[in-house]
Design a protein around this motif. Structure first.
Motif, PDB file in Angstrom:
ATOM      1  N   UNK A 284     -10.602 -24.860  24.885  1.00 46.63           N
ATOM      2  CA  UNK A 284     -11.089 -25.817  25.877  1.00 46.63           C
ATOM      3  C   UNK A 284     -12.533 -25.515  26.259  1.00 46.63           C
ATOM      4  N   UNK A 285     -12.917 -24.231  26.308  1.00 44.29           N
ATOM      5  CA  UNK A 285     -14.298 -23.888  26.637  1.00 44.29           C
ATOM      6  C   UNK A 285     -15.249 -24.365  25.541  1.00 44.29           C
ATOM      7  N   UNK A 286     -14.874 -24.160  24.289  1.00 47.39           N
ATOM      8  CA  UNK A 286     -15.750 -24.588  23.191  1.00 47.39           C
ATOM      9  C   UNK A 286     -15.799 -26.100  23.075  1.00 47.39           C
ATOM     10  N   UNK A 297     -29.600 -29.379  29.931  1.00 44.52           N
ATOM     11  CA  UNK A 297     -29.454 -28.363  30.967  1.00 44.52           C
ATOM     12  C   UNK A 297     -28.136 -27.604  30.886  1.00 44.52           C
ATOM     13  N   UNK A 298     -27.180 -28.094  30.106  1.00 41.07           N
ATOM     14  CA  UNK A 298     -25.897 -27.408  29.979  1.00 41.07           C
ATOM     15  C   UNK A 298     -26.022 -26.289  28.946  1.00 41.07           C
ATOM     16  N   UNK A 299     -25.500 -25.104  29.277  1.00 45.28           N
ATOM     17  CA  UNK A 299     -25.591 -23.961  28.373  1.00 45.28           C
ATOM     18  C   UNK A 299     -24.282 -23.182  28.323  1.00 45.28           C
ATOM     19  N   UNK A 300     -23.126 -23.825  28.035  1.00 45.49           N
ATOM     20  CA  UNK A 300     -21.917 -23.028  27.818  1.00 45.49           C
ATOM     21  C   UNK A 300     -22.099 -22.046  26.670  1.00 45.49           C
ATOM     22  N   UNK A 301     -22.811 -22.476  25.626  1.00 41.90           N
ATOM     23  CA  UNK A 301     -23.164 -21.610  24.505  1.00 41.90           C
ATOM     24  C   UNK A 301     -24.683 -21.541  24.431  1.00 41.90           C
ATOM     25  N   UNK A 302     -25.215 -20.322  24.403  1.00 41.65           N
ATOM     26  CA  UNK A 302     -26.659 -20.101  24.427  1.00 41.65           C
ATOM     27  C   UNK A 302     -27.110 -19.646  23.045  1.00 41.65           C
TER      28      UNK A 302
END
Length: 676
Positions: A284-286, A297-302
């Motif tokens: 769910x996070x990925x 502006x979203x950075x769940x994965x950097x």
């Protein structure tokens, strides 16, 4: 397979690499091949069988400087030859062509090579690239850090991808960062790189680390990866497993309803095991990253490479900076580097910093696993690949640790924290947390247009406030109306010559940078994080005024910065940030709205949908309920004969996530193709 005269191509089209025959009329392709072959034969007949003489080669490389591009030419067989021709020359334009500088920009930038200076407007990134190449030292952009790398709540992830499959993985390593600092690296090697069980093992390992950080009260969560392909592989693997889980929910409902569990084309389905809690967290996070990747502006994965590239510009061709190890080599340099030697040395080494393996490493790993069946050698090779990636990531983080944090770093963290609260509600209620982009509702995709506009606007504003080079390039862009360059021509009062036809007498402007120095990073600047905006105070804001007898435009801000005649300023129209504030020294950067469409509301609980399904069908309806309804619809359609796999034209499974009977199932009998 019986091949029709039109031709057929068998290609893997789903997550399980099950081939699907694609029939295509190849007559036009065959005709084009014949035409190209005839052209080459005609040229060969014209030139003869002898090799061209030395004086005849000049015609072949006459347009080299104009046409050479290190980005697009790298796939050509003559790339090394053409590059060597440019390297051997002493013409400044040849060096700019080797670096990949735009052909129209080269006349203005040639002075950087000869030492005569820049003539005309040249992007700051190009100036830094050429300067780094000539001096052999990295050029630091001057912006401070807004990224989350190294902060508590981040997870560093590296992996070694298998070339044998789109989602194959030989090994993975990850490291969680808690309140006490970075933990130990956890490595895992897989003997079946293409197996769905391998993907589930990766998700289980990742989900456990995410859960531990969340239980420790750390957040927002960020996965830090060395390059974008690593993030894409993880998101695609999560997308595959999410599709399998949704199919499992439908089939389980079929069995509970005393119906046979059937795949899309009517074959008996094999029910996979349900996802455990850790696997679901990671998936769910990925998928949150998959939905958010269009957001700036979203950075769940950097992407660690992009973060480092925003702070330092290396010498050599810009395309070489696409490798994190090349970038960090320049960032660590204290003595001048030869950009050609550094580029060749890094390109020739057997290891790579990202997900993809080099050809030599991939061949060695494949040979050890499949041909020699030498498991110790295979594991040692995979560990070597992971160790190199870990080393590059740690070197990059060490470089970033030497940089100071920006005033706006908390603002970026706050944006991601608020967005992940929505993801947390999705995960807790198991509602829309497994929704892949292909299955999102049309009204959700339509609403993204306004969200993307607001997100991009906020990103540009925050970046212009912190990055002098980015702001200057925007200011010299003729298509940007809200930013402009200005030169100080007087101090008492402050007079500016503004290079803009829009920022004129009566325009209220704020200075963002002075001489390449960001004003927002001054110790006196204040930041207030509000619900709808980020308010910045103690900035030089004033109205431009035309005064008779005075050169330029008078600009007298309430908070006066330290200026000198000749200083270059980057000005921004305060209307770009919204309505003017009464304080006279503040601006407010509007925050974009949260993407909370088709997501549980803060008031939703596990019982709200069951108590009022009609009201909550678009917010907190669990996946189990949604897939049960869809399963009933498919059963009704199948009963009416609408899902008959033997009709023509055949049904197409757009999802392609059904789990078939396996490779041991007998092949279906071949039948004649229907006639028109």
């Amino acid at each position: 397979m019986q091949v029709h005269r039109y031709g057929a191509l068998a290609v893997p089209r789903n997550a399980f690499l099950q081939p699907e025959a694609i029939v295509e009329l190849l007559d036009d392709h065959r005709e084009e091949v014949r035409t190209r072959a005839e052209e080459r034969l005609a040229v060969k007949a014209k030139l003869g069988d002898d090799a061209p003489a030395g004086d005849e080669l000049a015609a072949y490389v006459a347009g080299l400087e104009a046409n050479f591009d290190p980005r697009s030419c790298v796939t050509c067989n003559l790339f090394s030859c053409c590059r060597q021709e440019l390297r051997a020359g002493d013409d400044p334009l040849a060096l700019l062509a080797e670096l990949g500088v735009d052909r129209l920009t080269r006349p203005s930038a040639v002075g950087l090579v000869t030492g005569e200076g820049v003539v005309g407007e040249v992007p700051s990134s190009t100036v830094a690239q050429v300067t780094a190449t000539i001096t052999g030292l990295p050029q630091w952009v001057g912006r401070l850090r807004t990224d989350p790398c190294g902060l508590p709540g981040t997870i560093n992830v590296v992996l070694a991808k298998s070339d044998a499959a789109a989602l194959g993985v030989h090994g993975v390593a990850l490291q969680g960062v808690g309140r006490d600092g970075s933990g130990a690296w956890v490595r895992q090697t897989f003997l079946e790189p293409q197996s769905p069980l391998t993907r589930r093992a990766i998700m289980r390992l990742l989900g456990r680390t995410v859960r531990e950080l969340l239980e420790a009260g750390l957040g927002p969560i960020h996965l830090v990866v060395p390059d974008r392909p690593t993030a894409d592989l993880l998101a695609t693997a999560a997308d595959s497993l999410a599709g399998v889980e949704l199919s499992r929910l439908r089939w389980q409902h079929d069995l509970d309803s005393d119906r046979p569990a059937l795949t899309f084309d009517g074959e008996p389905a094999t029910l996979p095991d349900p996802l455990d809690d850790d696997e679901r967290i990671a998936i769910s996070f990925l998928l949150e990253e998959d939905r958010a990747r269009a957001m700036s502006l979203r950075t769940p994965v950097v992407d660690l490479r992009s973060v480092l590239a925003s702070h330092v510009v290396p010498g050599g061709p810009a395309v070489d900076a696409g490798r994190l190890d090349y970038l960090v080599t320049w960032a660590e340099a204290t003595d001048p580097l030869d950009h050609r030697e550094a580029s060749d040395r890094i390109a020739e080494q057997p290891q790579t910093p990202g997900a993809r393996l080099s050809n030599s490493a991939s061949d060695a790993i494949h040979k050890a696993l499949r041909h020699n069946k030498n498991l110790p050698t295979y594991e040692a090779l995979v560990h070597d690949a992971l160790d190199y990636r870990i080393e590059v990531v740690e070197r990059s983080l060490a470089v970033l640790d030497r940089l100071s944090s920006s005033v706006l770093r908390p603002a970026h963290r706050e944006l991601e924290r608020d967005a992940q609260q929505v993801w947390g509600r999705r995960l807790a209620l198991q509602a829309s947390d497994l929704v892949r982009f292909s299955r999102t509702y049309p009204n959700w995709r339509n609403s993204q247009v306004e969200l993307l506009d607001a997100d991009r606007r906020c990103f540009d504003q925050l970046t212009c406030l912190t990055d002098p080079g980015f702001a200057r390039d925007k200011a010299i862009d003729a298509g940007v109306r809200d930013l402009a360059l200005a030169t100080v021509v007087g101090l008492d009062p402050v007079c500016l010559v503004v290079r803009s036809r829009r920022l004129v007498d009566g325009s209220r402007v704020v200075a963002l940078h002075i001489g390449g120095r960001s004003i927002v990073e001054a110790p006196t600047t204040t930041l207030k994080v509000q619900k709808g905006s980020f308010k910045l105070g103690q900035l030089p804001v004033a109205t431009l005024q035309e005064v008779p007898g005075v050169d330029g435009l008078v600009w007298e801000p309430l908070v006066a910065p330290s200026l000198a005649v000749g200083d270059e300023l980057v000005l921004a129209d305060t209307a770009w940030f919204g309505k003017p504030l009464q304080s006279g020294h503040e601006i407010a950067v509007p925050r974009p709205s949260l993407d909370d469409r088709t997501a549980p509301k803060p008031t939703c609980t596990a019982a709200t949908y069951a108590s009022d399904p009609e009201t909550h069908q678009w917010c907190c309806r669990p996946h189990a309920a949604a897939e049960a309804e869809w399963s009933d619809v498919l059963a009704e359609r199948r009963a009416r004969g609408e899902l008959n796999p033997e009709v023509w034209p055949p049904l197409v499974d757009e999802e392609r996530f059904d789990v078939g009977p396996g490779t041991d199932a007998p092949e279906p009998p071949l039948g004649p193709a229907p006639t028109a």
